[in-house]
Design an enzyme around this catalytic site. Structure first.
Site, PDB file in Angstrom:
ATOM      1  N   PHE A 174      -4.222 -56.803  34.494  1.00  0.00           N
ATOM      2  CA  PHE A 174      -3.945 -57.874  35.716  1.00  0.00           C
ATOM      3  C   PHE A 174      -3.028 -58.013  36.078  1.00  0.00           C
ATOM      4  O   PHE A 174      -2.164 -58.334  36.079  1.00  0.00           O
ATOM      5  CB  PHE A 174      -4.066 -59.439  35.902  1.00  0.00           C
ATOM      6  CG  PHE A 174      -5.799 -60.021  35.343  1.00  0.00           C
ATOM      7  CD1 PHE A 174      -7.024 -59.958  36.696  1.00  0.00           C
ATOM      8  CD2 PHE A 174      -6.095 -60.058  33.821  1.00  0.00           C
ATOM      9  CE1 PHE A 174      -8.205 -60.677  36.085  1.00  0.00           C
ATOM     10  CE2 PHE A 174      -7.534 -60.352  33.621  1.00  0.00           C
ATOM     11  CZ  PHE A 174      -9.216 -60.537  34.285  1.00  0.00           C
ATOM     12  N   ASN A 222     -11.776 -53.120  37.384  1.00  0.00           N
ATOM     13  CA  ASN A 222     -12.263 -54.556  36.793  1.00  0.00           C
ATOM     14  C   ASN A 222     -12.069 -54.779  35.380  1.00  0.00           C
ATOM     15  O   ASN A 222     -12.269 -54.180  34.728  1.00  0.00           O
ATOM     16  CB  ASN A 222     -13.419 -54.488  37.818  1.00  0.00           C
ATOM     17  CG  ASN A 222     -13.597 -56.373  37.632  1.00  0.00           C
ATOM     18  OD1 ASN A 222     -13.437 -56.887  36.152  1.00  0.00           O
ATOM     19  ND2 ASN A 222     -14.987 -56.379  37.715  1.00  0.00           N
ATOM     20  N   CYS A 269      -3.413 -69.651  36.231  1.00  0.00           N
ATOM     21  CA  CYS A 269      -2.719 -70.132  37.129  1.00  0.00           C
ATOM     22  C   CYS A 269      -3.325 -71.414  38.133  1.00  0.00           C
ATOM     23  O   CYS A 269      -2.716 -71.427  38.877  1.00  0.00           O
ATOM     24  CB  CYS A 269      -2.401 -69.270  37.885  1.00  0.00           C
ATOM     25  SG  CYS A 269      -3.277 -68.203  38.466  1.00  0.00           S
ATOM     26  N   ASP A 285      -5.572 -52.744  36.893  1.00  0.00           N
ATOM     27  CA  ASP A 285      -5.338 -53.608  38.597  1.00  0.00           C
ATOM     28  C   ASP A 285      -6.365 -53.535  39.221  1.00  0.00           C
ATOM     29  O   ASP A 285      -7.102 -51.939  39.256  1.00  0.00           O
ATOM     30  CB  ASP A 285      -4.040 -53.575  39.046  1.00  0.00           C
ATOM     31  CG  ASP A 285      -4.045 -55.040  39.484  1.00  0.00           C
ATOM     32  OD1 ASP A 285      -3.161 -55.835  39.348  1.00  0.00           O
ATOM     33  OD2 ASP A 285      -4.460 -55.624  40.841  1.00  0.00           O
TER      34      ASP A 285
END
Ligand code: SAH
Length: 395
Positions: free
Chosen positions: A228, A278, A339, A250
């Site tokens: 990511f 992915n 997050c 990413d």
């Protein structure tokens, strides 16, 4: 001025300095009020508690500007809040190695719904509530004044939160000149290009600054997986720390393109690989191929947007951590994040612990990580702690 009258015995959270007043706590709005208007908040018995911004469309019906009944919330008061929040950042960045900083972090800085980020000579604001929207011109002018040599203030009010306030997305220039297509910033000496028009949040994940530094400190000689990756943040910091190789993954082609440009902006001898795909699939493929890494960063997007989505999100976090842990060499490091504000720190820890035990690995937590100190968490507002991470070492 209109008054927001609380229901009997519903003043406790305001007295504890929690800034949100939910619809169920409101008896009435005496005198009526427009969205974003400032209302005096009073107890059922008429005692003044301070002033709040009114949000008729949201379940969070009002957000406290101040807990001091004697203050006056006007343009000068708003500008003063912006200036003092910005001044508080000076001590954090006195060494000049970083010029991209969050100047105002919403509730924690006494300006609910208002985010102001500085990228060098440019400022980017997001106004996520009716109250912040009401004062956006004044806030933009105050932000410009708070940044020496500021060339322009750009708006990026496109977070989903605005929809809950009945506000349409808004972006564009508020003050000064149009920012360039890419703004170059530096963070702890690393150079990055930021796209403030199309990038995530206001353009860059400033909240991960200290965590990128923690990864950098462990990176020397290591083979790093930056899952990511977005525009390369953690990987570029790892290369600055002497990583032998960084593999970025990413889904977004434009993020990877910027990651490549960012890599070439920074001198270094480590190798970089950019994989579009992915993460769930690429990590499975690595597992099947018997690939291992010395240091793995897992910084996925928010998996839980709502309270109801937490358990589903927990499965997503567990899957990705299970895959990541299986790819760790003995003694390897894992920096893993969530997050989602809905994901409590203890739940996140439990999820990572379950992933480790399913992978038949023992992990030590070296450090608990969180958002950088220019994204402070109000002590009376635990909802403000959204970024949690664990820095672990595998057996
Ligand atoms: N660590 C980055 C921020 C990561 S943001 C930094 O420090 O700057 C999350 C990123 O995950 C986004 O760039 C998004 O494009 C990407 N993403 C989301 N889902 C993904 C998936 N399933 N596989 C790969 N990338 C994904």
């Amino acid at each position: 001025m209109s008054e927001l009258v609380l229901r009997t015995k519903r003043e406790r959270s305001v007295l504890r300095r929690h800034p949100w007043i939910f619809s169920g706590a409101v008896e009435t709005i005496r005198g009526g009020a427009e969205p974003g208007a400032t209302v005096r908040v009073v107890t059922a018995a008429g005692e003044p508690l301070g002033f709040a911004a009114y949000s008729p469309a949201s379940q969070i019906r009002a957000r406290m500007w101040t807990f001091a009944p004697e203050e006056t919330v006007d343009a000068g008061w708003i500008a003063g809040r912006v200036a003092s929040a910005a001044a508080r950042r000076d001590v954090l960045f006195a060494d000049g190695a970083t010029n991209a900083v969050r100047l105002v972090n919403a509730e924690a800085d006494g300006l609910p719904g208002c985010v102001i980020d500085r990228y060098g000579e440019w400022v980017v604001c997001a106004f996520n509530t009716a109250g912040a929207e009401r004062w956006k011109r004044e806030i933009a002018a105050a932000a410009r004044a708070a940044v020496p040599g500021c060339r322009g203030v750009y708006e990026r009010s496109d977070a989903d939160a605005r929809l809950r306030e009945g506000l349409p997305p808004a972006s564009g220039l508020l003050e000064g000149e149009e920012p360039p297509e890419r703004i170059e910033i530096h963070e702890n000496g690393c150079r990055y290009l930021v796209d403030v028009r199309e990038g995530h949040k206001t353009g860059f994940y400033l909240d991960q600054r200290d965590n990128r530094a923690a990864v950098r400190a462990l990176a020397a000689g290591r083979d790093v997986l930056n899952a990511f990756s977005y525009t390369g943040g953690f990987g570029i910091a790892a290369l600055a720390g002497g990583a032998a190789r960084v593999t970025h993954i990413d889904l977004s082609a434009s993020a990877l393109e910027l990651a490549e440009r960012n890599t070439s902006l920074n001198p270094g001898s480590g190798e970089s690989v950019f994989l579009r795909g992915n993460v769930f699939e690429v990590l499975r493929k690595f597992r099947d191929e018997g690939r291992f890494f010395d240091l793995i960063v897992l910084d996925p997007p928010k998996f839980a947007a709502s309270k109801g989505a937490v358990m589903k999100a927990a499965r997503g976090y567990k899957d990705i951590n299970l895959l990541g842990i299986k790819l760790l060499r003995p003694g390897g490091f894992l920096a893993t994040f969530s997050c989602s504000e809905r994901m409590e720190p203890e739940l996140f820890r439990t999820v990572v612990a379950e992933a480790a035990s399913d992978a038949h690995r023992s992990l030590q937590v070296l450090r608990r990580l969180q958002q950088a100190p220019d994204h402070p968490e109000g002590l009376s507002f635990p909802e403000g702690l959204y970024l949690k991470g664990l820095l672990c070492r595998a057996d």
